[in-house]
Scaffold this active site. Structure first.
Site, PDB file in Angstrom:
ATOM      1  N   GLU A   8      -0.946   5.832   3.259  1.00  0.00           N
ATOM      2  CA  GLU A   8      -0.121   5.609   4.458  1.00  0.00           C
ATOM      3  C   GLU A   8      -0.533   6.479   5.630  1.00  0.00           C
ATOM      4  O   GLU A   8       0.205   6.604   6.604  1.00  0.00           O
ATOM      5  CB  GLU A   8       1.353   5.851   4.123  1.00  0.00           C
ATOM      6  CG  GLU A   8       1.948   4.741   3.283  1.00  0.00           C
ATOM      7  CD  GLU A   8       3.469   4.795   3.213  1.00  0.00           C
ATOM      8  OE1 GLU A   8       4.071   5.773   3.680  1.00  0.00           O
ATOM      9  OE2 GLU A   8       4.050   3.845   2.663  1.00  0.00           O
TER      10      GLU A   8
ATOM     11  N   LYS B 160      12.671  -3.909   4.079  1.00  0.00           N
ATOM     12  CA  LYS B 160      11.269  -4.306   4.151  1.00  0.00           C
ATOM     13  C   LYS B 160      11.217  -5.835   4.155  1.00  0.00           C
ATOM     14  O   LYS B 160      11.616  -6.467   3.168  1.00  0.00           O
ATOM     15  CB  LYS B 160      10.503  -3.788   2.927  1.00  0.00           C
ATOM     16  CG  LYS B 160      10.353  -2.262   2.874  1.00  0.00           C
ATOM     17  CD  LYS B 160       9.858  -1.830   1.512  1.00  0.00           C
ATOM     18  CE  LYS B 160       9.537  -0.344   1.459  1.00  0.00           C
ATOM     19  NZ  LYS B 160       9.400   0.139   0.072  1.00  0.00           N
TER      20      LYS B 160
HETATM   21  P1  PGA Z   1       5.317   0.889  -0.986  1.00  0.00           P
HETATM   22  O1  PGA Z   1       6.043   2.274  -0.704  1.00  0.00           O
HETATM   23  O2  PGA Z   1       5.043   0.216   0.296  1.00  0.00           O
HETATM   24  O3  PGA Z   1       4.086   1.286  -1.728  1.00  0.00           O
HETATM   25  O4  PGA Z   1       6.267   0.100  -1.844  1.00  0.00           O
HETATM   26  C1  PGA Z   1       6.817   2.545   0.408  1.00  0.00           C
HETATM   27  C2  PGA Z   1       8.138   3.159   0.053  1.00  0.00           C
HETATM   28  O5  PGA Z   1       8.457   3.386  -1.122  1.00  0.00           O
HETATM   29  O6  PGA Z   1       8.931   3.425   0.967  1.00  0.00           O
HETATM   30 ZN    ZN Z   2      10.620   4.126  -0.629  1.00  0.00          ZN
END
Ligand code: PGA
Ligand code: ZN
Length: 388
Positions: free
Chosen positions: A186, A315
């Protein structure tokens, strides 16, 4: 606007993993990220397979009329009818989200409007939640790393562009305090430090930045504990904790390091201990559900009923339907649960997330600090701030 032409293709995300991209009526391309610490309750990414969904979209010939956000329901109905599905989300979170997003981008283009103007009437900038130092599953590139997945800073200036400056300043500051081995999935610093060393470094950088910018800066973590939980214990590098020891441990972390944000402090089924923590420390700290709620409406209802959270991660590609996303935002607002719109660890160069944050009126956006996949979203937000 009539949907006249749908084009879909496979592209690579920031980790080089395949994902879907869609373009409607020759408008701007939309694409979907991929997660790594994926929750058990997330919607599946694709119906049958990525190839199947790309093929399905390339053969989509229904001339549906879309004039506003809510018309996406016509799209969902058409998909259900063609594939014999009970719910459009069965088409896959990545494929449905990307298709809907491409339709809205095309509509914005045709109406000569911005994407966020098509989505909603909210005109408020979110606070950025910046991932400065990484650990856990996202930092498996190095053997020794912190236990927690993300160490976060949240600058609280009223101006988004100032918050951006502050976040970058702390990111650079931490680089000089902790020895790093580059960046993780990230864009957060890869370090071989302990959790405590990272907390101390963040605090140091925060104090300096608060003096310089005269702004409150908060610190937090994404503990992402579903990935640490095995055989009924939380497995840390230096200890194994049972459920009640974990409650005590997290509570002490919040108090000792003055944390204002703790995401997934317990594994994804544990509404009970979330609720315990929220009752004890919810006034001081955001108790944030991610894997717990997995952007699923029914799980959010459960979390609100059991008073398990006072904030949640949203998300788009954990759910798929932008219509349901809107319902989740409305539900959270009604119950005083703060919303954190979030990227995934495997991202694309689509900046749409920025528009969704403003359009849906998210309280926070978590989309990283550094690397181009994260920066396109932050830059888009800075641009939106100038327009509103
Ligand atoms: P991921 O992690 O995109 O790998 O699921 C992001 C998070 O847990 O906030
Ligand atoms: Zn998370």
């Amino acid at each position: 606007m009539i949907i006249k032409e749908v084009r879909s293709r496979i592209i690579e995300d920031s980790r080089g993993q395949d994902t879907i991209a869609v373009c409607v009526n020759g408008g701007a391309e939309a694409s979907s990220p991929n997660g790594k610490s994926t929750g058990e309750y997330e919607t599946k990414s694709y119906y049958k397979s990525l190839n199947f969904c790309v093929g399905f979209l390339n053969n989509f010939r229904d001339k549906i009329e879309i004039n506003k956000f809510d018309d996406l329901v016509k799209l969902e109905k058409a998909i259900c009818k063609k594939l014999g599905l009970g719910n459009a989300r069965e088409f896959g979170a990545n494929s449905l989200y990307t298709f809907q997003s491409a339709v809205l981008k095309a509509l914005a283009h045709e109406k000569k409007k911005e994407l966020f103007e098509i989505i909603g009437t909210n005109r408020r900038m979110p606070f950025p939640v910046g991932n400065v130092v990484g650990g856990g599953l996202h930092s498996s590139a190095i053997k020794i790393h912190p236990n927690f997945q993300e160490f976060l800073v949240i600058p609280k200036s009223k101006r988004f562009s100032d918050n951006l400056k502050i976040m970058n300043y702390i990111y650079d500051g931490v680089k000089n305090i902790l020895q790093n081995h580059g960046v993780n999935d990230e864009g957060a610093w890869l370090v071989s430090s302990t959790d405590e060393e990272v907390f101390d470094a963040l605090n140091k950088a925060k104090v300096i930045a608060e003096k310089k910018f005269r702004v409150d800066i908060e610190i937090g973590i994404d503990a992402a504990t579903s990935t640490l939980f095995k055989n009924r214990k939380y497995n840390y590098t230096d200890k194994k904790l049972n459920q009640s020891e974990q409650v005590k441990f997290v509570s002490e972390l919040i108090l000792n390091y003055d944390l204002s944000y703790v995401e997934d402090p317990f594994q994804e089924r544990d509404f009970k201990n979330f609720s315990k923590l929220q009752k004890a420390l919810g006034k001081k700290c955001l108790i944030v559900g991610d894997d717990l709620t997995a952007t699923q409406y029914n799980r959010v209802v459960g979390a609100i009923r059991t008073k398990s959270i006072n904030a949640m991660i949203i998300k788009p590609n954990q759910n798929g339907s932008l219509l349901e996303l809107k319902r989740i935002f409305d539900l959270c607002r009604k119950h005083g649960v703060k919303t954190v719109l979030s990227h995934r660890s495997g991202e694309t160069l689509d900046s749409g997330l920025a528009d969704y944050a403003v359009g849906f009126g998210a309280d926070y956006i978590k989309c990283g600090v550094a690397t181009r996949w994260r920066e396109v979203k932050l830059m888009r937000l800075a641009k939106i701030e100038k327009k509103i």
